[in-house]
Design a protein around this motif. Sequence first.
Motif, PDB file in Angstrom:
ATOM      1  N   UNK A   1      28.828  43.009  51.268  1.00 45.40           N
ATOM      2  CA  UNK A   1      30.088  42.381  51.640  1.00 45.40           C
ATOM      3  C   UNK A   1      30.765  41.769  50.427  1.00 45.40           C
ATOM      4  N   UNK A   2      32.095  41.908  50.369  1.00 50.56           N
ATOM      5  CA  UNK A   2      32.895  41.281  49.318  1.00 50.56           C
ATOM      6  C   UNK A   2      33.844  40.267  49.949  1.00 50.56           C
ATOM      7  N   UNK A   3      33.937  39.093  49.337  1.00 51.43           N
ATOM      8  CA  UNK A   3      34.937  38.089  49.703  1.00 51.43           C
ATOM      9  C   UNK A   3      35.928  38.033  48.543  1.00 51.43           C
ATOM     10  N   UNK A   4      37.154  38.456  48.785  1.00 53.90           N
ATOM     11  CA  UNK A   4      38.169  38.456  47.736  1.00 53.90           C
ATOM     12  C   UNK A   4      39.350  37.632  48.234  1.00 53.90           C
ATOM     13  N   UNK A   5      39.899  36.787  47.359  1.00 56.35           N
ATOM     14  CA  UNK A   5      40.920  35.854  47.847  1.00 56.35           C
ATOM     15  C   UNK A   5      41.894  35.484  46.728  1.00 56.35           C
ATOM     16  N   UNK A   6      43.088  35.087  47.134  1.00 49.97           N
ATOM     17  CA  UNK A   6      44.068  34.498  46.238  1.00 49.97           C
ATOM     18  C   UNK A   6      44.271  33.056  46.661  1.00 49.97           C
ATOM     19  N   UNK A   7      44.280  32.138  45.687  1.00 50.34           N
ATOM     20  CA  UNK A   7      44.415  30.722  46.013  1.00 50.34           C
ATOM     21  C   UNK A   7      45.227  30.036  44.919  1.00 50.34           C
ATOM     22  N   UNK A   8      46.240  29.268  45.341  1.00 48.40           N
ATOM     23  CA  UNK A   8      47.029  28.505  44.366  1.00 48.40           C
ATOM     24  C   UNK A   8      46.567  27.049  44.303  1.00 48.40           C
TER      25      UNK A   8
ATOM     26  N   UNK B   1      27.374  33.526  54.475  1.00 44.32           N
ATOM     27  CA  UNK B   1      26.990  34.946  54.541  1.00 44.32           C
ATOM     28  C   UNK B   1      26.538  35.534  53.211  1.00 44.32           C
ATOM     29  N   UNK B   2      26.781  34.833  52.106  1.00 48.46           N
ATOM     30  CA  UNK B   2      26.420  35.398  50.801  1.00 48.46           C
ATOM     31  C   UNK B   2      27.353  36.536  50.422  1.00 48.46           C
ATOM     32  N   UNK B   3      26.833  37.522  49.697  1.00 48.29           N
ATOM     33  CA  UNK B   3      27.641  38.647  49.248  1.00 48.29           C
ATOM     34  C   UNK B   3      28.328  38.341  47.926  1.00 48.29           C
ATOM     35  N   UNK B   4      29.189  39.239  47.501  1.00 50.32           N
ATOM     36  CA  UNK B   4      29.947  39.056  46.266  1.00 50.32           C
ATOM     37  C   UNK B   4      31.267  38.365  46.574  1.00 50.32           C
ATOM     38  N   UNK B   5      31.788  37.641  45.583  1.00 55.59           N
ATOM     39  CA  UNK B   5      33.035  36.914  45.793  1.00 55.59           C
ATOM     40  C   UNK B   5      33.859  36.946  44.514  1.00 55.59           C
ATOM     41  N   UNK B   6      35.173  37.100  44.670  1.00 55.71           N
ATOM     42  CA  UNK B   6      36.047  37.137  43.501  1.00 55.71           C
ATOM     43  C   UNK B   6      37.442  36.624  43.854  1.00 55.71           C
ATOM     44  N   UNK B   7      38.004  35.890  42.903  1.00 52.44           N
ATOM     45  CA  UNK B   7      39.349  35.342  43.057  1.00 52.44           C
ATOM     46  C   UNK B   7      40.366  36.280  42.413  1.00 52.44           C
ATOM     47  N   UNK B   8      41.475  36.507  43.098  1.00 49.79           N
ATOM     48  CA  UNK B   8      42.565  37.293  42.549  1.00 49.79           C
ATOM     49  C   UNK B   8      43.370  36.400  41.609  1.00 49.79           C
ATOM     50  N   UNK B   9      43.428  36.779  40.339  1.00 48.36           N
ATOM     51  CA  UNK B   9      44.088  35.966  39.328  1.00 48.36           C
ATOM     52  C   UNK B   9      45.375  36.634  38.873  1.00 48.36           C
TER      53      UNK B   9
ATOM     54  N   UNK C   1      32.866  48.608  48.972  1.00 55.45           N
ATOM     55  CA  UNK C   1      32.211  47.781  49.977  1.00 55.45           C
ATOM     56  C   UNK C   1      32.510  48.282  51.385  1.00 55.45           C
ATOM     57  N   UNK C   2      31.590  48.032  52.303  1.00 55.95           N
ATOM     58  CA  UNK C   2      31.813  48.364  53.711  1.00 55.95           C
ATOM     59  C   UNK C   2      32.655  47.301  54.405  1.00 55.95           C
ATOM     60  N   UNK C   3      32.432  46.032  54.031  1.00 56.22           N
ATOM     61  CA  UNK C   3      33.130  44.912  54.656  1.00 56.22           C
ATOM     62  C   UNK C   3      33.798  44.071  53.575  1.00 56.22           C
ATOM     63  N   UNK C   4      35.092  43.795  53.780  1.00 52.54           N
ATOM     64  CA  UNK C   4      35.851  43.009  52.805  1.00 52.54           C
ATOM     65  C   UNK C   4      36.552  41.853  53.526  1.00 52.54           C
ATOM     66  N   UNK C   5      36.132  40.629  53.221  1.00 53.30           N
ATOM     67  CA  UNK C   5      36.865  39.446  53.659  1.00 53.30           C
ATOM     68  C   UNK C   5      38.030  39.249  52.691  1.00 53.30           C
ATOM     69  N   UNK C   6      39.239  39.042  53.228  1.00 49.27           N
ATOM     70  CA  UNK C   6      40.423  38.908  52.390  1.00 49.27           C
ATOM     71  C   UNK C   6      41.128  37.609  52.739  1.00 49.27           C
ATOM     72  N   UNK C   7      41.253  36.715  51.750  1.00 50.26           N
ATOM     73  CA  UNK C   7      41.835  35.406  51.993  1.00 50.26           C
ATOM     74  C   UNK C   7      43.083  35.134  51.167  1.00 50.26           C
TER      75      UNK C   7
END
Length: 211
Positions: free
Chosen positions: A55-62, A77-85, A123-129
């Motif tokens: 699972x990947x958690x990818x997000x943009x945050x200001x 849930x763990x998994x990989x995580x990355x911020x959109x810069x 990834x099979x599952x992508x959380x997008x924030x």
Amino acid sequence: MKKVIAIFLASILVFSLAACGETSGDNSSKAETSTSETKADNTSNDSNTSADGKTLIVYFSWSNNTETMANYIHDKIGGDMERIEPVEAYPEDYNETADKAKAERDNGDRPKFKQLQFNPESYDTVFIGYPIWWYELPMIMQTFFDTYDLSGKTIIPFNTHEGSGDSGTYDQIKTEEPNATVLEGLPIRGGDIENSDSKDKVTEWLTGLGY
């Protein structure tokens, strides 16, 4: 005879060391994402990590509210995580950022972001924030959906807001990625994100999704 064997083994060792040296390149450089490139061009970089179904958690945050929410999810849930810069950082001042976001929306801009370390297509599952900006997805998220083809993936959206809920953006994501499965998302008011109730909401939501 022993001398011949020793020479033969030494030759094998030298060849093995040389082969290892050819595969130790530096993959740490960051490249800009351009909307003029095709999805295939943006996702063909072999340096991107292969997820093997994780699972990947990818997000943009200001303001870091969405980042806090992403961390709650990651803790559960763990998994990989990355911020959109963004390549061009948004102003630190709220009003200036609001004005810039409105201009991007009105002009249909596609702000560039730095190349991600993790390739969402792997990834099979992508959380997008993301936060809600002017009742819509931030335009940098439009760049994200223009860049990556998430067909066949499971997308789980989450967002922060100040009164507009998801503002219809979950349905918008379904339009952007019609061949993906978009599950029930979770909106949380940004001003409440540090409250324990918000963390409990994230946990309850994830439990309902089977995590």
